[in-house]
Design a protein around this motif. Structure first.
Motif, PDB file in Angstrom:
ATOM      1  N   MET A 257       0.873  -1.184  -0.009  1.00 39.24           N
ATOM      2  CA  MET A 257       0.202   0.046   0.037  1.00 39.24           C
ATOM      3  C   MET A 257       0.885   1.173   0.019  1.00 39.24           C
ATOM      4  SD  MET A 257      -3.217   0.534   0.128  1.00 39.24           S
ATOM      5  CE  MET A 257      -4.255   1.950  -0.226  1.00 39.24           C
ATOM      6  N   TYR A 258       1.878   1.548   0.776  1.00 43.16           N
ATOM      7  CA  TYR A 258       2.924   2.305   0.655  1.00 43.16           C
ATOM      8  C   TYR A 258       4.218   1.977   0.050  1.00 43.16           C
ATOM      9  CZ  TYR A 258      -0.559   3.066   4.528  1.00 43.16           C
ATOM     10  OH  TYR A 258      -1.522   3.303   5.114  1.00 43.16           O
ATOM     11  N   ASN A 259       4.172   2.563  -1.075  1.00 42.90           N
ATOM     12  CA  ASN A 259       5.189   2.163  -2.246  1.00 42.90           C
ATOM     13  C   ASN A 259       5.873   3.347  -2.861  1.00 42.90           C
ATOM     14  OD1 ASN A 259       2.958   2.458  -3.783  1.00 42.90           O
ATOM     15  ND2 ASN A 259       3.213   0.553  -4.726  1.00 42.90           N
ATOM     16  N   LEU A 260       5.983   4.537  -2.297  1.00 41.65           N
ATOM     17  CA  LEU A 260       6.756   5.614  -2.857  1.00 41.65           C
ATOM     18  C   LEU A 260       8.104   5.113  -3.758  1.00 41.65           C
ATOM     19  CD1 LEU A 260       6.154   8.408  -0.385  1.00 41.65           C
ATOM     20  CD2 LEU A 260       4.910   8.014  -2.503  1.00 41.65           C
ATOM     21  N   PRO A 261       8.366   5.496  -4.627  1.00 41.03           N
ATOM     22  CA  PRO A 261       9.593   5.054  -5.180  1.00 41.03           C
ATOM     23  C   PRO A 261      11.060   5.145  -4.170  1.00 41.03           C
ATOM     24  CG  PRO A 261       8.427   6.529  -6.822  1.00 41.03           C
ATOM     25  CD  PRO A 261       7.889   6.494  -5.619  1.00 41.03           C
ATOM     26  N   GLU A 262      10.918   6.194  -3.348  1.00 42.95           N
ATOM     27  CA  GLU A 262      11.752   6.294  -2.282  1.00 42.95           C
ATOM     28  C   GLU A 262      11.846   5.347  -1.397  1.00 42.95           C
ATOM     29  OE1 GLU A 262      10.717  10.444  -4.038  1.00 42.95           O
ATOM     30  OE2 GLU A 262       9.700   8.523  -3.428  1.00 42.95           O
ATOM     31  N   MET A 263      10.757   4.463  -1.317  1.00 48.36           N
ATOM     32  CA  MET A 263      10.626   3.327  -0.366  1.00 48.36           C
ATOM     33  C   MET A 263      11.145   2.079  -0.683  1.00 48.36           C
ATOM     34  SD  MET A 263       6.974   4.548   1.470  1.00 48.36           S
ATOM     35  CE  MET A 263       6.846   2.925   2.547  1.00 48.36           C
ATOM     36  N   ALA A 264      11.592   2.008  -2.098  1.00 47.88           N
ATOM     37  CA  ALA A 264      11.818   0.767  -2.674  1.00 47.88           C
ATOM     38  C   ALA A 264      12.757  -0.282  -1.745  1.00 47.88           C
ATOM     39  CB  ALA A 264      12.236   0.913  -4.013  1.00 47.88           C
ATOM     40  N   ALA A 265      13.789   0.486  -1.428  1.00 49.18           N
ATOM     41  CA  ALA A 265      14.796  -0.386  -0.571  1.00 49.18           C
ATOM     42  C   ALA A 265      14.037  -0.940   0.906  1.00 49.18           C
ATOM     43  CB  ALA A 265      16.038   0.422  -0.243  1.00 49.18           C
ATOM     44  N   ARG A 266      13.508   0.104   1.292  1.00 49.46           N
ATOM     45  CA  ARG A 266      12.632  -0.254   2.731  1.00 49.46           C
ATOM     46  C   ARG A 266      11.749  -1.370   2.540  1.00 49.46           C
ATOM     47  NH1 ARG A 266      11.866   5.508   5.794  1.00 49.46           N
ATOM     48  NH2 ARG A 266      13.655   6.351   5.138  1.00 49.46           N
ATOM     49  N   ASN A 267      10.743  -1.472   1.496  1.00 50.03           N
ATOM     50  CA  ASN A 267       9.959  -2.501   1.227  1.00 50.03           C
ATOM     51  C   ASN A 267      10.647  -3.677   0.768  1.00 50.03           C
ATOM     52  OD1 ASN A 267       7.351  -1.237   1.666  1.00 50.03           O
ATOM     53  ND2 ASN A 267       7.687  -0.143  -0.139  1.00 50.03           N
ATOM     54  N   ALA A 268      11.801  -3.618  -0.051  1.00 50.26           N
ATOM     55  CA  ALA A 268      12.624  -4.838  -0.093  1.00 50.26           C
ATOM     56  C   ALA A 268      13.215  -5.587   0.926  1.00 50.26           C
ATOM     57  CB  ALA A 268      13.502  -4.589  -1.300  1.00 50.26           C
ATOM     58  N   ALA A 269      13.593  -4.791   1.734  1.00 53.25           N
ATOM     59  CA  ALA A 269      14.275  -5.390   3.149  1.00 53.25           C
ATOM     60  C   ALA A 269      13.059  -6.090   4.094  1.00 53.25           C
ATOM     61  CB  ALA A 269      14.951  -4.127   3.997  1.00 53.25           C
ATOM     62  N   PHE A 270      11.785  -5.370   4.042  1.00 53.59           N
ATOM     63  CA  PHE A 270      10.769  -5.873   4.701  1.00 53.59           C
ATOM     64  C   PHE A 270      10.359  -7.383   4.152  1.00 53.59           C
ATOM     65  CE2 PHE A 270       6.120  -6.734   5.148  1.00 53.59           C
ATOM     66  CZ  PHE A 270       6.020  -6.717   6.454  1.00 53.59           C
ATOM     67  N   TRP A 271      10.396  -7.528   2.896  1.00 57.97           N
ATOM     68  CA  TRP A 271      10.011  -8.659   2.138  1.00 57.97           C
ATOM     69  C   TRP A 271      11.029  -9.600   2.557  1.00 57.97           C
ATOM     70  CZ3 TRP A 271       5.910 -10.890   1.342  1.00 57.97           C
ATOM     71  CH2 TRP A 271       5.710 -11.895   0.226  1.00 57.97           C
ATOM     72  N   GLU A 272      12.246  -9.280   2.400  1.00 55.82           N
ATOM     73  CA  GLU A 272      13.526 -10.211   2.739  1.00 55.82           C
ATOM     74  C   GLU A 272      13.427 -10.677   4.211  1.00 55.82           C
ATOM     75  OE1 GLU A 272      18.404 -10.429   2.577  1.00 55.82           O
ATOM     76  OE2 GLU A 272      17.371  -8.525   2.024  1.00 55.82           O
ATOM     77  N   ALA A 273      13.107  -9.869   5.205  1.00 53.52           N
ATOM     78  CA  ALA A 273      12.861 -10.538   6.552  1.00 53.52           C
ATOM     79  C   ALA A 273      11.719 -11.368   6.747  1.00 53.52           C
ATOM     80  CB  ALA A 273      12.860  -9.112   7.218  1.00 53.52           C
ATOM     81  N   LEU A 274      10.559 -10.895   5.952  1.00 52.55           N
ATOM     82  CA  LEU A 274       9.565 -11.893   6.134  1.00 52.55           C
ATOM     83  C   LEU A 274       9.864 -13.238   5.664  1.00 52.55           C
ATOM     84  CD1 LEU A 274       6.494 -12.007   7.056  1.00 52.55           C
ATOM     85  CD2 LEU A 274       5.888 -11.220   4.823  1.00 52.55           C
TER      86      LEU A 274
END
Length: 261
Positions: free
Chosen positions: A1-18
């Motif tokens: 839901m929260y996927n600004l381009p500036e958040m790409a690395a943060r979202n990727a880190a979340f998915w890797e952790a999950l």
């Protein structure tokens, strides 16, 4: 839901952790990366959806019976409470508007007619101020909070209602995009946007995802990952909480403001 381009690395880190926390052999359909190419409000939550985050209003309307809850995050942005969020009604920083009633006849930017924060929450806010439809001079669908913010900042529209988490990420990651706007009013709070899976996901797989989310927030090693997304915790969902979004809809209609217009 929260996927600004500036958040790409943060979202990727979340998915890797999950992914690491999904114990045992990886789920058969477990993707290696999050996909952001789907529309914010797709036509349906299809059987191919293993993990997503979906606004609470369409969950109780157009997606009814299509999903299973996984967990609900608590964010640390202003406007958020335990498992809740709200919307901010934004206007131009130099605009003359000082109260919600001042927006009569204004041009309103609406991200989606199915949006809780963009449509349902400002609707109940206006209704509770004794406002009856029609109120705005024009309501135009922009298709995203990002576009609504851009249009208000540019002066093409007078106001919009933006999820407080989205607004928080804009202020942190791209403040220049909100430098020309201010918050005029805050809506009532609402259940936060939950993580869900398709109802077609086998129950054992859904439970693996659910358990992985809860382990994620309880392991200090992932605190930087969650902190990057401003997630304080993730808790089990009480489905009854999401009935509030429909209660707001009913209340607005009873008060004479059934449609945002």
């Amino acid at each position: 839901m929260y996927n600004l381009p500036e958040m790409a690395a943060r979202n990727a880190a979340f998915w890797e952790a999950l992914s690491k926390e999904v114990q045992g052999p990886k789920l058969a359909t477990f993707p290696s990366n999050l996909v952001f190419s789907r529309p914010v409000v797709p036509d349906a939550i299809g059987p191919e959806i293993l993990f997503t985050q979906t606004c609470g209003y369409p969950l109780r309307t157009i997606y009814s019976g299509q999903f299973a809850f996984l967990g609900v995050p608590t964010y640390d942005f202003p406007g958020c409470g335990p498992s809740t969020h709200r919307a901010f009604v934004i206007v131009g920083k130099e605009s003359p508007y000082r109260a919600i009633e001042d927006l009569r006849g204004a041009r309103f930017a609406l991200n989606s007619i199915h949006s809780n924060s963009g449509m349902n929450l400002p609707r109940i806010l206006l209704a509770r101020h004794g406002i009856k439809a029609p109120f705005f001079g024009a309501v135009v669908v922009t298709r995203s909070h990002t576009e609504s913010i851009r249009q208000v900042q540019a002066g093409h529209f007078d106001a919009a209602s933006i999820d407080c988490v989205t607004y928080g990420f804009f202020k942190e990651l791209c403040p220049e995009k909100v430098s020309g706007i201010r918050v005029l009013a805050e809506t009532p709070e609402s259940p936060a946007i939950p993580f869900v899976t398709s109802i077609a996901t086998p129950s054992d797989q859904a439970e693996k995802l659910r358990s992985a989310l809860f382990r994620l927030v309880n392991d200090p090693i992932y605190r930087p990952v969650l902190g990057g997304l401003h997630i304080k915790t993730i808790t089990a969902v009480d489905p009854v909480d999401y009935e509030r979004v429909i209660a707001y809809e009913r209340e607005a209609a009873e008060r004479g403001y059934a449609e945002l217009k």
